[in-house]
Scaffold this motif. Structure first.
Motif, PDB file in Angstrom:
ATOM      1  N   ALA A 158     -53.655   1.811 -34.009  1.00 57.76           N
ATOM      2  CA  ALA A 158     -53.123   3.132 -34.370  1.00 57.76           C
ATOM      3  C   ALA A 158     -53.086   4.010 -33.124  1.00 57.76           C
ATOM      4  CB  ALA A 158     -53.991   3.782 -35.445  1.00 57.76           C
ATOM      5  N   ILE A 159     -51.965   4.681 -32.917  1.00 60.36           N
ATOM      6  CA  ILE A 159     -51.808   5.575 -31.772  1.00 60.36           C
ATOM      7  C   ILE A 159     -51.635   6.999 -32.299  1.00 60.36           C
ATOM      8  CG2 ILE A 159     -50.386   6.135 -29.763  1.00 60.36           C
ATOM      9  CD1 ILE A 159     -49.592   3.118 -29.726  1.00 60.36           C
ATOM     10  N   VAL A 160     -52.500   7.905 -31.808  1.00 57.56           N
ATOM     11  CA  VAL A 160     -52.468   9.297 -32.277  1.00 57.56           C
ATOM     12  C   VAL A 160     -52.165  10.203 -31.090  1.00 57.56           C
ATOM     13  CG1 VAL A 160     -53.682  11.077 -33.582  1.00 57.56           C
ATOM     14  CG2 VAL A 160     -54.308   8.662 -33.888  1.00 57.56           C
TER      15      VAL A 160
ATOM     16  N   GLU B  97     -43.514   7.304 -27.772  1.00 57.06           N
ATOM     17  CA  GLU B  97     -42.444   6.332 -27.537  1.00 57.06           C
ATOM     18  C   GLU B  97     -42.821   5.348 -26.431  1.00 57.06           C
ATOM     19  OE1 GLU B  97     -39.542   5.528 -29.050  1.00 57.06           O
ATOM     20  OE2 GLU B  97     -40.325   6.851 -30.613  1.00 57.06           O
ATOM     21  N   GLY B  98     -43.459   5.878 -25.387  1.00 59.14           N
ATOM     22  CA  GLY B  98     -43.859   5.015 -24.289  1.00 59.14           C
ATOM     23  C   GLY B  98     -44.883   3.978 -24.710  1.00 59.14           C
ATOM     24  N   LEU B  99     -45.869   4.413 -25.489  1.00 61.19           N
ATOM     25  CA  LEU B  99     -46.901   3.479 -25.961  1.00 61.19           C
ATOM     26  C   LEU B  99     -46.322   2.497 -26.986  1.00 61.19           C
ATOM     27  CD1 LEU B  99     -49.904   5.978 -26.239  1.00 61.19           C
ATOM     28  CD2 LEU B  99     -49.626   4.131 -24.562  1.00 61.19           C
TER      29      LEU B  99
ATOM     30  N   SER C 230     -45.075  -2.836 -28.682  1.00 62.79           N
ATOM     31  CA  SER C 230     -44.226  -3.411 -29.729  1.00 62.79           C
ATOM     32  C   SER C 230     -43.612  -4.752 -29.326  1.00 62.79           C
ATOM     33  CB  SER C 230     -43.114  -2.429 -30.107  1.00 62.79           C
ATOM     34  OG  SER C 230     -42.306  -2.131 -28.990  1.00 62.79           O
ATOM     35  N   GLY C 231     -43.620  -5.050 -28.031  1.00 63.80           N
ATOM     36  CA  GLY C 231     -43.044  -6.326 -27.593  1.00 63.80           C
ATOM     37  C   GLY C 231     -43.867  -7.533 -27.996  1.00 63.80           C
ATOM     38  N   ASP C 232     -45.140  -7.302 -28.340  1.00 66.89           N
ATOM     39  CA  ASP C 232     -46.019  -8.428 -28.708  1.00 66.89           C
ATOM     40  C   ASP C 232     -46.388  -8.308 -30.190  1.00 66.89           C
ATOM     41  OD1 ASP C 232     -47.750 -10.531 -28.786  1.00 66.89           O
ATOM     42  OD2 ASP C 232     -49.010  -9.876 -27.126  1.00 66.89           O
ATOM     43  N   VAL C 233     -45.433  -8.617 -31.064  1.00 72.42           N
ATOM     44  CA  VAL C 233     -45.634  -8.434 -32.509  1.00 72.42           C
ATOM     45  C   VAL C 233     -46.662  -9.406 -33.078  1.00 72.42           C
ATOM     46  CG1 VAL C 233     -43.353  -7.442 -32.920  1.00 72.42           C
ATOM     47  CG2 VAL C 233     -43.639  -9.933 -32.979  1.00 72.42           C
ATOM     48  N   ASP C 234     -46.869 -10.512 -32.392  1.00 70.24           N
ATOM     49  CA  ASP C 234     -47.876 -11.462 -32.874  1.00 70.24           C
ATOM     50  C   ASP C 234     -49.285 -10.968 -32.591  1.00 70.24           C
ATOM     51  OD1 ASP C 234     -45.962 -13.246 -33.761  1.00 70.24           O
ATOM     52  OD2 ASP C 234     -45.809 -14.251 -31.804  1.00 70.24           O
ATOM     53  N   ARG C 235     -49.418 -10.062 -31.628  1.00 68.22           N
ATOM     54  CA  ARG C 235     -50.744  -9.583 -31.232  1.00 68.22           C
ATOM     55  C   ARG C 235     -51.077  -8.226 -31.849  1.00 68.22           C
ATOM     56  NH1 ARG C 235     -55.878 -10.544 -30.371  1.00 68.22           N
ATOM     57  NH2 ARG C 235     -56.802  -9.588 -28.535  1.00 68.22           N
TER      58      ARG C 235
ATOM     59  N   ALA D  38     -52.334   6.125 -16.072  1.00 66.75           N
ATOM     60  CA  ALA D  38     -52.617   4.704 -15.836  1.00 66.75           C
ATOM     61  C   ALA D  38     -51.336   3.895 -16.044  1.00 66.75           C
ATOM     62  CB  ALA D  38     -53.709   4.217 -16.786  1.00 66.75           C
ATOM     63  N   ASP D  39     -51.202   2.794 -15.313  1.00 70.48           N
ATOM     64  CA  ASP D  39     -49.981   1.996 -15.491  1.00 70.48           C
ATOM     65  C   ASP D  39     -50.082   1.144 -16.761  1.00 70.48           C
ATOM     66  OD1 ASP D  39     -51.270  -0.524 -14.930  1.00 70.48           O
ATOM     67  OD2 ASP D  39     -51.062  -0.125 -12.799  1.00 70.48           O
ATOM     68  N   ALA D  40     -48.952   0.568 -17.155  1.00 74.97           N
ATOM     69  CA  ALA D  40     -48.854  -0.145 -18.433  1.00 74.97           C
ATOM     70  C   ALA D  40     -49.871  -1.281 -18.534  1.00 74.97           C
ATOM     71  CB  ALA D  40     -47.432  -0.681 -18.613  1.00 74.97           C
ATOM     72  N   ASN D  41     -49.981  -2.079 -17.485  1.00 77.04           N
ATOM     73  CA  ASN D  41     -50.916  -3.211 -17.517  1.00 77.04           C
ATOM     74  C   ASN D  41     -52.352  -2.754 -17.699  1.00 77.04           C
ATOM     75  OD1 ASN D  41     -48.884  -5.100 -17.204  1.00 77.04           O
ATOM     76  ND2 ASN D  41     -49.056  -5.150 -14.964  1.00 77.04           N
ATOM     77  N   GLU D  42     -52.682  -1.626 -17.061  1.00 81.53           N
ATOM     78  CA  GLU D  42     -54.040  -1.097 -17.146  1.00 81.53           C
ATOM     79  C   GLU D  42     -54.362  -0.653 -18.576  1.00 81.53           C
ATOM     80  OE1 GLU D  42     -56.855   1.774 -14.376  1.00 81.53           O
ATOM     81  OE2 GLU D  42     -54.685   2.072 -14.376  1.00 81.53           O
TER      82      GLU D  42
END
Length: 208
Positions: free
Chosen positions: A7-9, A17-19, A24-29, A108-112
């Motif tokens: 959940a993102i608040v 939108e960024g989060l 959202s690209g990893d729907v299995d996870r 922080a960057d996306a990977n972080e």
């Protein structure tokens, strides 16, 4: 791996939108839910399991610090990560004290960010790199308070009570010149600009 309910608040549409695009690209996870208010999330977790919450610290309907504590009370197994622009060490500490499992700065960057979520799920304290630097930076030692003589303490107390130099001289059986000398010495000891600042410093440090 088990699927994570995330959940993102956050009440900033661009951040949401960024989060969303990040996870959202990893729907299995990840199974994603989005909220713009803390109260909406509290209602949601009454009826639904939430594994991880990315929680903004400043929300329109309250403080993420308070929501962190409330969420933990309702769902102690939910992993809570603060995500914020707030860099103050005291805020980070309070979030962790209220049950938070980590803290991420929004720059922080996306990977972080993903790495922090995965670390928290694994049971580790998850702090973004900049937050780690903030936490490891030594705190400045509080300034040493000056030592006061008994007479200086009496004069300081009288000043805080609003007495004039003449009143203080009469009360303490000393000359007005002596009172003025004590006033100047007190200003120097506390490096205060004026009597108002002197009393403020003394009050904050419980000297009067």
């Amino acid at each position: 791996m088990d699927r994570i309910t995330l959940a993102i608040v956050d009440d900033h549409p661009m951040i949401l939108e960024g989060l969303k695009s990040l996870f959202s690209g990893d729907v299995d996870r990840y199974q994603l839910f989005f909220f713009t208010k803390g109260e909406a999330l509290l209602d949601f977790i009454q009826e639904n399991r939430v594994d991880v919450v990315l929680l903004d610290i400043v929300l329109n309907d309250g403080s993420g610090l308070d929501f962190c504590k409330l969420i933990k009370q309702k769902s102690k197994d939910t992993v809570l990560l603060g995500i914020s622009n707030q860099e103050e060490r005291s805020i980070i500490f309070r979030f962790l004290e209220n049950g938070g499992n980590g803290y991420i700065l929004k720059n922080a960057d996306a990977n972080e960010i993903v790495c922090c979520v995965e670390k928290a799920v694994a049971g580790e304290l998850a702090l973004s790199r900049k937050v780690q630097e903030i936490m490891l930076t030594p705190m400045e030692a509080p300034p040493q308070l000056p030592r006061l003589t008994k007479r200086e303490q009496q004069v300081l107390q009288a000043i805080s009570n609003g007495l004039t130099s003449a009143d203080i001289a009469e009360k303490l059986f000393i000359s007005v010149i002596t009172v003025e000398t004590h006033r100047r010495n007190l200003l120097q000891k506390f490096t205060a600009k004026n009597m108002f600042e002197l009393v403020k410093i003394a009050t904050e440090n419980r000297l009067i």
